[in-house]
Write an enzyme that holds these catalytic residues in place. Structure first.
Site, PDB file in Angstrom:
ATOM      1  N   THR A  35       0.696  -1.119   0.161  1.00 10.09           N
ATOM      2  CA  THR A  35      -0.082  -0.019  -0.059  1.00 10.09           C
ATOM      3  C   THR A  35       0.954   1.296  -0.073  1.00 10.09           C
ATOM      4  OG1 THR A  35      -0.040  -0.483   2.346  1.00 10.09           O
ATOM      5  CG2 THR A  35      -1.907  -0.962   1.199  1.00 10.09           C
ATOM      6  N   GLY A 124      18.338 -11.558   2.846  1.00  8.43           N
ATOM      7  CA  GLY A 124      16.984 -11.967   1.924  1.00  8.43           C
ATOM      8  C   GLY A 124      15.813 -12.308   2.635  1.00  8.43           C
ATOM      9  N   ASP A 175       9.886   0.651   4.733  1.00 10.57           N
ATOM     10  CA  ASP A 175      11.020   0.088   5.183  1.00 10.57           C
ATOM     11  C   ASP A 175      11.998   0.948   5.835  1.00 10.57           C
ATOM     12  OD1 ASP A 175       9.538  -1.971   4.117  1.00 10.57           O
ATOM     13  OD2 ASP A 175      11.314  -2.446   2.782  1.00 10.57           O
ATOM     14  N   TYR A 225       8.414  -6.875  -8.316  1.00 11.20           N
ATOM     15  CA  TYR A 225       8.054  -5.974  -7.313  1.00 11.20           C
ATOM     16  C   TYR A 225       7.614  -4.769  -8.321  1.00 11.20           C
ATOM     17  CZ  TYR A 225       8.103  -2.571  -3.598  1.00 11.20           C
ATOM     18  OH  TYR A 225       7.724  -1.581  -2.767  1.00 11.20           O
TER      19      TYR A 225
HETATM   20  C1  GLA Z   1       9.083  -3.971   0.275  1.00 14.22           C
HETATM   21  C2  GLA Z   1       9.221  -2.572  -0.062  1.00 14.22           C
HETATM   22  C3  GLA Z   1       8.206  -1.587   0.817  1.00 14.22           C
HETATM   23  C4  GLA Z   1       6.662  -2.070   0.406  1.00 14.22           C
HETATM   24  C5  GLA Z   1       6.846  -3.663   0.973  1.00 14.22           C
HETATM   25  C6  GLA Z   1       5.256  -4.208   0.563  1.00 14.22           C
HETATM   26  O1  GLA Z   1       9.415  -4.281   1.498  1.00 14.22           O
HETATM   27  O2  GLA Z   1      10.543  -1.940   0.108  1.00 14.22           O
HETATM   28  O3  GLA Z   1       8.301  -0.161   0.385  1.00 14.22           O
HETATM   29  O4  GLA Z   1       6.134  -1.885  -0.521  1.00 14.22           O
HETATM   30  O5  GLA Z   1       7.601  -4.004   0.047  1.00 14.22           O
HETATM   31  O6  GLA Z   1       4.435  -3.541   1.482  1.00 14.22           O
END
Ligand code: GLA
Length: 389
Positions: A35, A124, A175, A225
């Site tokens: 999100t 990882g 993160d 991603y």
């Molecule tokens: C990874 C990305 C975050 C976020 C998550 C999914 O951790 O670094 O920014 O998008 O995936 O919620």
């Protein structure tokens, strides 16, 4: 631990000068997945696992990096005049990216540095070892060069910039924000659209947060991603032809259902559905936690997993095995994949008197089905990054 690291630092780089010690945590996201680049809410917390760093200013423009986790690589030497990514520079591209992002904002790094790091986040695993390294570097630069005007939120944004534009992963802000802004025993309810945030106490009287590491990481994680991100952005543009919104996070479920046919492709429609529903679920989950309704919080975690598996399609067989085993066990309030996906970890809320059984039985069943062991961590929620000494 840090005494041992200091010994290694001095042996490697020589005595003298002032060596400072720093720490930046990894994170686990409780709910609100995929999100953060869709203008929605997230609810992560900082772990007590993370990356330690020792740093000392140099007189010249040389940069020397050493990681106790990558001993074989030895000391990687470069210069402030070479802040470009190199494949063979390996993990040092993360700190270099942060230096590049500071300079880009006009913060001049006048001297080189000797840096030693060691981390205890399993590599990882999807618990943000790279974000913690970025935030760690931000904290080192702010402190050593005296950039007092750089806030911890700035450090998170700089880390994200480095990840996006130096290291090529188009991640959101979650993160780095969690690593920089974490608070002991609290999760961060962050609106990624405005960066407004609120700390919510996570006091589970008779339950624990348990992370299970599947120990699988499927390849193409970064490209898959980035694909999801592109699909979401295209879906947003299609919706914008019908409804005035800035992000998918602006829509309620009802509004989405009303306008979803503006999205022409059924797969993109599922992606957008996840982003909208997951955001609303996260808002509801935080409300539930505030009302001490951990049962409801757990149910929303389960629903989050289902949506990530079926609509956003970022789970994988090994993770689904872990989640199914967990959700079927009495005493488990909720369980879901956490982080970017395609492997990595699950996060579960487990009643205190079920934790031993959880580790034992799920560990055994997973080993039988998948052929290798899972790892379990009972989580302590820690503080965000900073200088230790
Ligand atoms: C990874 C990305 C975050 C976020 C998550 C999914 O951790 O670094 O920014 O998008 O995936 O919620």
């Amino acid at each position: 631990m840090t005494a041992k690291l200091m010994e290694t630092f001095l042996k490697l780089y020589g005595e003298g000068g002032e060596v400072r010690t720093y720490f930046a945590p990894g994170r686990v996201n409780l709910i609100g997945e995929h999100t953060d680049y869709n203008g929605g809410h997230v609810f992560p917390c900082a772990l007590t696992l993370g990356t330690y760093g020792l740093a000392r200013k140099r007189e010249d423009r040389t940069l020397r990096f050493y990681s106790v986790n990558f001993e074989k690589l030895g000391v990687v030497e470069t210069s402030l005049d070479d802040l470009v990514p190199h494949k063979e520079a390996s993990w040092t591209n993360y700190p270099k990216g942060v230096m590049w992002a500071f300079e880009k904002r006009g913060y001049r790094l006048e001297h080189g540095l000797d840096i030693l790091i060691w981390g205890n986040i399993p590599n990882g695993s999807g618990l943000s070892s790279s974000a913690s390294l970025e935030v760690l570097t931000g904290v080192i630069l702010k402190d050593i060069f005296g950039f007092d005007q750089v806030s911890m939120v700035d450090i998170a944004l700089i880390g994200q910039d480095a990840e996006n534009n130096f290291n090529g992963c188009n991640c959101g802000i979650m993160d780095q924000f969690a690593s920089a802004m974490g608070k002991k025993d609290h999760a961060i309810f962050l609106d990624t659209n405005t960066l407004n945030y609120e700390y919510a106490p996570v006091v589970l009287e008779d339950a624990k947060i348990v992370i299970t590491n599947s120990k699988v990481k499927h390849s193409l994680v970064d490209s898959a991603y980035n694909d999801r991100r592109n699909e979401s952005e295209t879906a947003l543009r299609e919706l914008q032809t019908e409804v005035e919104i800035q992000t998918l996070g602006d829509l309620t479920e009802e509004e989405f259902e009303m306008h979803k046919n503006a999205i022409k492709d059924p797969i993109r429609q599922k992606r957008a559905k996840h982003a909208v529903y997951e955001n609303q679920r996260t808002i509801r989950a935080v409300e539930a936690l505030k009302n001490n309704d951990v049962e409801l919080f757990g149910k929303l975690m389960n629903a989050s997993h289902q949506s990530l598996r079926d609509d956003y399609e970022v789970s994988c067989e090994e993770i689904d095995i872990l989640v199914d085993l967990a959700q079927a066990m009495p005493g488990v309030l909720g369980s879901r994949i956490t982080g970017g996906g395609f492997g990595g970890c699950t996060v579960s809320i487990v009643k205190n008197d079920t934790v031993d059984r959880f580790v034992e039985e799920i560990g055994k069943a997973y080993q039988e089905k998948v052929g290798h062991e899972a790892e379990f961590y009972v989580v302590e929620i820690g503080d965000g990054a900073g200088r230790l000494s």
